[in-house]
Design a protein around this motif. Sequence first.
Motif, PDB file in Angstrom:
ATOM      1  N   LYS A  36       0.835  -1.205   0.000  1.00 27.62           N
ATOM      2  CA  LYS A  36       0.000   0.000   0.000  1.00 27.62           C
ATOM      3  C   LYS A  36       0.872   1.258   0.000  1.00 27.62           C
ATOM      4  N   ALA A  37       1.939   1.245   0.803  1.00 27.64           N
ATOM      5  CA  ALA A  37       2.844   2.397   0.870  1.00 27.64           C
ATOM      6  C   ALA A  37       3.552   2.613  -0.463  1.00 27.64           C
ATOM      7  N   LEU A  38       4.031   1.534  -1.059  1.00 30.24           N
ATOM      8  CA  LEU A  38       4.731   1.636  -2.341  1.00 30.24           C
ATOM      9  C   LEU A  38       3.788   2.105  -3.448  1.00 30.24           C
ATOM     10  N   ASN A  39       2.556   1.621  -3.420  1.00 30.65           N
ATOM     11  CA  ASN A  39       1.568   2.054  -4.403  1.00 30.65           C
ATOM     12  C   ASN A  39       1.282   3.552  -4.256  1.00 30.65           C
ATOM     13  N   SER A  40       1.188   3.989  -2.997  1.00 29.56           N
ATOM     14  CA  SER A  40       0.938   5.398  -2.727  1.00 29.56           C
ATOM     15  C   SER A  40       2.077   6.268  -3.256  1.00 29.56           C
ATOM     16  N   ILE A  41       3.314   5.808  -3.072  1.00 30.22           N
ATOM     17  CA  ILE A  41       4.479   6.595  -3.484  1.00 30.22           C
ATOM     18  C   ILE A  41       4.669   6.560  -5.000  1.00 30.22           C
ATOM     19  N   PHE A  42       4.690   5.340  -5.589  1.00 29.23           N
ATOM     20  CA  PHE A  42       5.001   5.221  -7.013  1.00 29.23           C
ATOM     21  C   PHE A  42       3.819   5.562  -7.925  1.00 29.23           C
ATOM     22  N   ASN A  43       2.649   5.057  -7.586  1.00 31.64           N
ATOM     23  CA  ASN A  43       1.508   5.177  -8.502  1.00 31.64           C
ATOM     24  C   ASN A  43       0.614   6.380  -8.204  1.00 31.64           C
ATOM     25  N   ASP A  44       0.386   6.644  -6.914  1.00 29.91           N
ATOM     26  CA  ASP A  44      -0.459   7.788  -6.569  1.00 29.91           C
ATOM     27  C   ASP A  44       0.337   9.090  -6.450  1.00 29.91           C
ATOM     28  N   LYS A  45       1.672   8.982  -6.545  1.00 36.62           N
ATOM     29  CA  LYS A  45       2.558  10.165  -6.490  1.00 36.62           C
ATOM     30  C   LYS A  45       2.329  10.990  -5.222  1.00 36.62           C
ATOM     31  N   ALA A  46       2.171  10.289  -4.081  1.00 40.89           N
ATOM     32  CA  ALA A  46       1.866  10.961  -2.811  1.00 40.89           C
ATOM     33  C   ALA A  46       2.911  12.002  -2.437  1.00 40.89           C
ATOM     34  N   PHE A  47       4.163  11.783  -2.842  1.00 37.13           N
ATOM     35  CA  PHE A  47       5.234  12.724  -2.506  1.00 37.13           C
ATOM     36  C   PHE A  47       5.850  13.350  -3.754  1.00 37.13           C
ATOM     37  N   GLY A  48       5.130  13.285  -4.866  1.00 32.91           N
ATOM     38  CA  GLY A  48       5.610  13.903  -6.094  1.00 32.91           C
ATOM     39  C   GLY A  48       6.948  13.338  -6.543  1.00 32.91           C
ATOM     40  N   LYS A  49       7.835  14.233  -7.011  1.00 32.48           N
ATOM     41  CA  LYS A  49       9.151  13.801  -7.511  1.00 32.48           C
ATOM     42  C   LYS A  49       9.994  13.140  -6.422  1.00 32.48           C
ATOM     43  N   ALA A  50       9.724  13.487  -5.173  1.00 32.71           N
ATOM     44  CA  ALA A  50      10.485  12.890  -4.064  1.00 32.71           C
ATOM     45  C   ALA A  50      10.319  11.371  -4.029  1.00 32.71           C
ATOM     46  N   GLY A  51       9.213  10.872  -4.605  1.00 32.47           N
ATOM     47  CA  GLY A  51       8.937   9.447  -4.614  1.00 32.47           C
ATOM     48  C   GLY A  51       9.262   8.755  -5.915  1.00 32.47           C
ATOM     49  N   SER A  52      10.120   9.360  -6.745  1.00 30.79           N
ATOM     50  CA  SER A  52      10.515   8.690  -7.991  1.00 30.79           C
ATOM     51  C   SER A  52      11.439   7.505  -7.716  1.00 30.79           C
ATOM     52  N   ARG A  53      11.945   7.440  -6.489  1.00 30.57           N
ATOM     53  CA  ARG A  53      12.766   6.315  -6.040  1.00 30.57           C
ATOM     54  C   ARG A  53      12.435   6.094  -4.571  1.00 30.57           C
ATOM     55  N   VAL A  54      12.535   4.847  -4.120  1.00 34.24           N
ATOM     56  CA  VAL A  54      12.284   4.552  -2.705  1.00 34.24           C
ATOM     57  C   VAL A  54      13.439   3.761  -2.114  1.00 34.24           C
ATOM     58  N   VAL A  55      13.561   3.868  -0.801  1.00 38.35           N
ATOM     59  CA  VAL A  55      14.465   3.015  -0.022  1.00 38.35           C
ATOM     60  C   VAL A  55      13.606   2.165   0.900  1.00 38.35           C
ATOM     61  N   ILE A  56      13.824   0.853   0.855  1.00 34.86           N
ATOM     62  CA  ILE A  56      13.179  -0.059   1.802  1.00 34.86           C
ATOM     63  C   ILE A  56      14.247  -0.469   2.809  1.00 34.86           C
ATOM     64  N   GLU A  57      13.945  -0.234   4.080  1.00 33.68           N
ATOM     65  CA  GLU A  57      14.983  -0.262   5.099  1.00 33.68           C
ATOM     66  C   GLU A  57      14.561  -1.107   6.298  1.00 33.68           C
ATOM     67  N   GLU A  58      15.536  -1.740   6.903  1.00 32.76           N
ATOM     68  CA  GLU A  58      15.331  -2.492   8.134  1.00 32.76           C
ATOM     69  C   GLU A  58      14.751  -1.587   9.224  1.00 32.76           C
ATOM     70  N   PHE A  59      13.755  -2.086   9.928  1.00 30.49           N
ATOM     71  CA  PHE A  59      13.170  -1.340  11.049  1.00 30.49           C
ATOM     72  C   PHE A  59      14.086  -1.459  12.261  1.00 30.49           C
ATOM     73  N   LEU A  60      14.433  -0.324  12.849  1.00 33.81           N
ATOM     74  CA  LEU A  60      15.324  -0.304  14.009  1.00 33.81           C
ATOM     75  C   LEU A  60      14.537  -0.008  15.277  1.00 33.81           C
ATOM     76  N   GLU A  61      14.836  -0.737  16.325  1.00 33.82           N
ATOM     77  CA  GLU A  61      14.222  -0.489  17.621  1.00 33.82           C
ATOM     78  C   GLU A  61      15.181   0.287  18.509  1.00 33.82           C
ATOM     79  N   GLY A  62      14.612   1.041  19.448  1.00 32.87           N
ATOM     80  CA  GLY A  62      15.434   1.810  20.365  1.00 32.87           C
ATOM     81  C   GLY A  62      14.808   3.168  20.607  1.00 32.87           C
ATOM     82  N   GLU A  63      15.634   4.121  20.979  1.00 35.82           N
ATOM     83  CA  GLU A  63      15.172   5.477  21.268  1.00 35.82           C
ATOM     84  C   GLU A  63      15.866   6.448  20.326  1.00 35.82           C
TER      85      GLU A  63
END
Length: 422
Positions: free
Chosen positions: A166-193
Amino acid sequence: MNILIIGSGGREHAIAWKCAQDDFVKRIYVCPGNAGTYLEDKVSNIVIDTKKFNLIEDFCVKEQIGLVIIGPEQPLVDGLTDYLQNKGIKTFGPSKSAAQLEGSKTFSKDFFVKYDIPTAEYKSFEDFNSSVNYLDEVSYPTVVKADGLAAGKGVIICENKESAIKALNSIFNDKAFGKAGSRVVIEEFLEGEEASFIAVVSKDKIIPLVTSQDHKAVGDGDVGLNTGGMGAYSPAPIVTEEMQKKILEKVMYPTMNGLINEGFPYLGFLYAGLMIKDGDLKVLEFNCRFGDPETQPILIRLKSSLVELCLAAIDDKLNSYSINWSEKHSCGVVIASKGYPESYDIDKEVKIKLNEENDLKLFHAGTRYEDDKIITSGGRVFCATALGNDLKEAQEKAYNLVNSVDFEGSFFRKDIGFKGIK
């Protein structure tokens, strides 16, 4: 001296307010500014298209501007610093090349790996299908980030594959963030403070500012959507003296030296967003400017001159500059518009009943001054900031200040600083 500050938010109001405290500063111009900067002594708002660098240059020459401070990230990424410095105008902020640290998450993550700076595992993608195919290889929760500038809102924590799609669809297809979403980073979730570590950097020299911690999530207890920041406090107990040494050794100096090695040494505020757990740390992101809302509780503690600090960095004299801080704690609470961080209300008249006291400051962010009235114009509208002998006192005073502000649909978190107090 006359000063020009670029920007319109709470950060820029705080910078203008602090610069105005120097007797040698005659006039401060803020482009475009807000109602707070309009009402501040020695400060005037101006309206110039910051993408038209020649018009900024013309204004600097006409008004004999001795220092330009660039607040937000977009003009830095656009190369305003390079342009003005090439015209002989003293400008505080990194070059376009160095600002890639914030302007592209792919650039920054690749930079971290190259210079052995601790960060989360990641992969970068330029299309929807390949990014979705990668989701079978990650553990959940995972983090999806728009690669470019998204006003602090381009980070989505995904609890499962379905929400990641859903997030990727929003960024790539719905252009939720415009040009900022022409590329994405998928990243490990980090726990902590999380903590913010901000320093002034000039080539191979660095002066760390006091530590701070902001609250990104919209709701109490750090739940809900990510925002640009709902409040912050200083100092941050999680950043002990030992941890500060580790941050400098493992993050700040390698970054500073890496940028020199790449051919674009850094000048300006350098902000590392960190995740700290069990005495270890990893970098979440870099920002190439003062954080907002961290600026407000940090600058209310600064006793020495911000203008002199910026000039020392520009003139490569940081080694001989001594910075002085109040021993007091500070807390800043953001007052936001209904609907923020998604679609929000604007054009609401603000009523303020301020008791003028020392150690208190109401910084404006999303406001404008119109017909002798303060009108809301943004999602984050104010940052009520206070000093106290301890964090609890600073928090109480900040919330008292919050209660002096009223406009239709206003809301705020009621627990800013809770991590530092617990």
